[in-house]
Structures are given as structure tokens and as C-alpha cells.
Design a protein around this motif. Structure first.
Motif, PDB file in Angstrom:
ATOM      1  N   GLU A  22       0.810  -1.213   0.000  1.00 13.61           N
ATOM      2  CA  GLU A  22       0.000   0.000   0.000  1.00 13.61           C
ATOM      3  C   GLU A  22       0.850   1.273   0.000  1.00 13.61           C
ATOM      4  O   GLU A  22       0.310   2.374  -0.052  1.00 13.61           O
ATOM      5  CB  GLU A  22      -0.946  -0.006   1.204  1.00 13.61           C
ATOM      6  N   LEU A  23       2.170   1.120   0.064  1.00 20.00           N
ATOM      7  CA  LEU A  23       3.078   2.267   0.089  1.00 20.00           C
ATOM      8  C   LEU A  23       3.364   2.769  -1.322  1.00 20.00           C
ATOM      9  O   LEU A  23       3.415   1.981  -2.279  1.00 20.00           O
ATOM     10  CB  LEU A  23       4.409   1.887   0.742  1.00 20.00           C
ATOM     11  N   TYR A  24       3.580   4.086  -1.406  1.00 21.80           N
ATOM     12  CA  TYR A  24       3.972   4.688  -2.671  1.00 21.80           C
ATOM     13  C   TYR A  24       5.103   5.669  -2.417  1.00 21.80           C
ATOM     14  O   TYR A  24       5.111   6.381  -1.409  1.00 21.80           O
ATOM     15  CB  TYR A  24       2.785   5.407  -3.325  1.00 21.80           C
ATOM     16  N   PHE A  25       6.043   5.711  -3.342  1.00 22.20           N
ATOM     17  CA  PHE A  25       7.140   6.661  -3.251  1.00 22.20           C
ATOM     18  C   PHE A  25       6.630   8.065  -3.567  1.00 22.20           C
ATOM     19  O   PHE A  25       5.811   8.234  -4.471  1.00 22.20           O
ATOM     20  CB  PHE A  25       8.259   6.293  -4.226  1.00 22.20           C
ATOM     21  N   LYS A  26       7.136   9.044  -2.847  1.00 18.10           N
ATOM     22  CA  LYS A  26       6.798  10.456  -3.077  1.00 18.10           C
ATOM     23  C   LYS A  26       7.955  11.096  -3.837  1.00 18.10           C
ATOM     24  O   LYS A  26       9.102  11.073  -3.376  1.00 18.10           O
ATOM     25  CB  LYS A  26       6.591  11.168  -1.749  1.00 18.10           C
ATOM     26  N   GLU A  27       7.639  11.690  -4.987  1.00 17.21           N
ATOM     27  CA  GLU A  27       8.684  12.344  -5.776  1.00 17.21           C
ATOM     28  C   GLU A  27       9.253  13.535  -5.009  1.00 17.21           C
ATOM     29  O   GLU A  27       8.515  14.356  -4.469  1.00 17.21           O
ATOM     30  CB  GLU A  27       8.140  12.826  -7.122  1.00 17.21           C
ATOM     31  N   ILE A  28      10.584  13.607  -4.990  1.00 13.41           N
ATOM     32  CA  ILE A  28      11.287  14.699  -4.318  1.00 13.41           C
ATOM     33  C   ILE A  28      11.840  15.692  -5.341  1.00 13.41           C
ATOM     34  O   ILE A  28      11.693  16.890  -5.191  1.00 13.41           O
ATOM     35  CB  ILE A  28      12.438  14.155  -3.434  1.00 13.41           C
ATOM     36  N   CYS A  29      12.485  15.171  -6.376  1.00 13.49           N
ATOM     37  CA  CYS A  29      13.072  16.073  -7.368  1.00 13.49           C
ATOM     38  C   CYS A  29      13.519  15.305  -8.604  1.00 13.49           C
ATOM     39  O   CYS A  29      13.572  14.078  -8.603  1.00 13.49           O
ATOM     40  CB  CYS A  29      14.272  16.811  -6.772  1.00 13.49           C
ATOM     41  N   GLN A  30      13.842  16.078  -9.633  1.00 18.16           N
ATOM     42  CA  GLN A  30      14.471  15.566 -10.843  1.00 18.16           C
ATOM     43  C   GLN A  30      15.783  16.312 -11.007  1.00 18.16           C
ATOM     44  O   GLN A  30      15.898  17.457 -10.590  1.00 18.16           O
ATOM     45  CB  GLN A  30      13.584  15.812 -12.061  1.00 18.16           C
ATOM     46  N   PHE A  31      16.763  15.635 -11.610  1.00 13.98           N
ATOM     47  CA  PHE A  31      18.045  16.299 -11.820  1.00 13.98           C
ATOM     48  C   PHE A  31      18.772  15.688 -12.999  1.00 13.98           C
ATOM     49  O   PHE A  31      18.505  14.561 -13.392  1.00 13.98           O
ATOM     50  CB  PHE A  31      18.921  16.217 -10.557  1.00 13.98           C
ATOM     51  N   GLU A  32      19.677  16.481 -13.550  1.00 15.17           N
ATOM     52  CA  GLU A  32      20.586  15.998 -14.593  1.00 15.17           C
ATOM     53  C   GLU A  32      21.997  16.071 -14.049  1.00 15.17           C
ATOM     54  O   GLU A  32      22.302  16.916 -13.202  1.00 15.17           O
ATOM     55  CB  GLU A  32      20.454  16.857 -15.854  1.00 15.17           C
ATOM     56  N   LEU A  33      22.859  15.233 -14.529  1.00 17.70           N
ATOM     57  CA  LEU A  33      24.231  15.185 -14.024  1.00 17.70           C
ATOM     58  C   LEU A  33      25.094  16.319 -14.556  1.00 17.70           C
ATOM     59  O   LEU A  33      26.194  16.525 -14.072  1.00 17.70           O
ATOM     60  CB  LEU A  33      24.863  13.830 -14.363  1.00 17.70           C
ATOM     61  N   ASN A  34      24.601  17.055 -15.533  1.00 15.15           N
ATOM     62  CA  ASN A  34      25.394  18.159 -16.068  1.00 15.15           C
ATOM     63  C   ASN A  34      25.048  19.478 -15.372  1.00 15.15           C
ATOM     64  O   ASN A  34      25.512  20.521 -15.761  1.00 15.15           O
ATOM     65  CB  ASN A  34      25.208  18.283 -17.586  1.00 15.15           C
TER      66      ASN A  34
END
Length: 179
Positions: A22-34
């Protein structure tokens, strides 16, 4: 007496597995390595729990098999093999049938998610700590990654979290990892 304890633990494990589903991950952020990675809110990640690292489908391929073959080829470049980094799991690749916008790469647990994720991103290839070592992977610089978390601060962390992690791993099927 031990059989009574074993029976009770089995019941509790079943409860944990039901809870995990019943658990779901909560989005924290997006990022690029550059980038300078300034959009990772490190101060919001100082808790214990689970984390999921995903990579965005770059839309260069029409089918999952084509995408995964390309990504796997780059991930497993000889420069990165045997450098204490996770590798692809064939059974997890086979669990994916379609190419979605976000592809799950790695699920992990930590008593301090900030510290663990920092290692996955910044750890150098020469270090013996097991991590993804994303910034060291020159051929991943144009990828977009996403971090999501489940905050779980538990008294019995060491007994409960591995069960939840395994349940979520079997549900989400991240492409790389030890398990």
C-alpha cells in the motif's frame, strides 16, 4: 515455545508485506548530471526510509527492449564494471514489457537517505563503497534522473525495512541492484 514465536513472526511479516503493498514513493526532485545538482533538497532527505532512483525515457526508442539494450550497454561500459557499482538484473529487465516515461533503476534503504543518495551521486569510481556513482559515469551526463522517497522512521528499522524493501523491489522491478 519457539514455534509459537515463529508463528507470530510469520503473522507480523504478512502484515508488513500487506502494508508495503500500500506504500507509494513520493517524488522529491528531478536532476541531470550536467547541472550543479542544486535542485536536490538535501535538507529534506535527512530521515530514514526507502528511496527510488529512476531515469527518464529519452524517447529515442519505441520499445523497452531497444531502450534497455542501449542504456545497459552504456551502464556496463568496461570503465564502470567491477568498480563497486550495481549491475543489471536479467529477471528485473524481463519484468518490464513497455517503455514508460520513467524507468525504475534502483531501490535502496537507509537510516539517512541524504547520506546514501549523496554517495550514489558523488562517490568516485575508485572508492570501495558500493554505489551507483552517477557523476563518475561520463556517458550518463545527458540523462534525467528522479528521486522519490518513503519516509519510515521505525524503532525496529533493521527488522522491518528489509521486508518492505524486498516487497517494493518485487513490485517495481528496478533494473539494477544487488538483489
Amino acid at each position: 515455545m519457539i514455534r509459537i514465536v515463529d508463528t507470530e513472526i510469520t503473522k507480523q511479516l504478512d502484515l508488513i508485506k500487506t502494508f508495503a503493498n500500500e506504500l507509494y514513493f513520493k517524488e522529491i526532485c528531478q536532476f541531470e548530471l550536467n547541472e550543479k545538482l542544486e535542485n536536490i533538497p538535501w535538507n529534506n532527505l535527512t530521515h530514514s526510509g526507502l528511496y527510488l532512483i529512476e531515469v527518464r525515457n529519452n524517447k529515442n526508442f519505441d520499445f523497452f527492449e531497444e531502450w534497455v539494450n542501449d542504456f545497459k550497454f552504456r551502464w556496463e561500459d568496461k570503465s564502470y564494471l567491477k568498480k563497486f557499482t550495481p549491475n543489471f538484473k536479467l529477471k528485473r529487465i524481463k519484468a518490464h514489457k513497455e517503455l514508460k516515461e520513467w524507468i525504475p533503476l534502483y531501490i535502496g534503504k537507509s537510516k539517512n537517505i541524504k547520506t546514501r543518495l549523496h554517495g550514489h551521486i558523488y562517490k568516485e569510481l575508485g572508492k570501495t563503497t558500493f554505489a551507483m556513482k552517477l557523476l563518475a559515469r561520463e556517458n550518463m551526463k545527458q540523462e534525467t534522473f528522479r528521486i522519490s522517497v518513503i519516509n519510515l522512521q521505525l524503532t525496529n528499522y533493521d527488522a522491518i525495512i528489509p521486508v518492505i524493501e524486498n516487497q517494493l523491489r518485487n513490485k517495481i522491478n528496478p533494473l539494477i541492484g544487488k538483489q
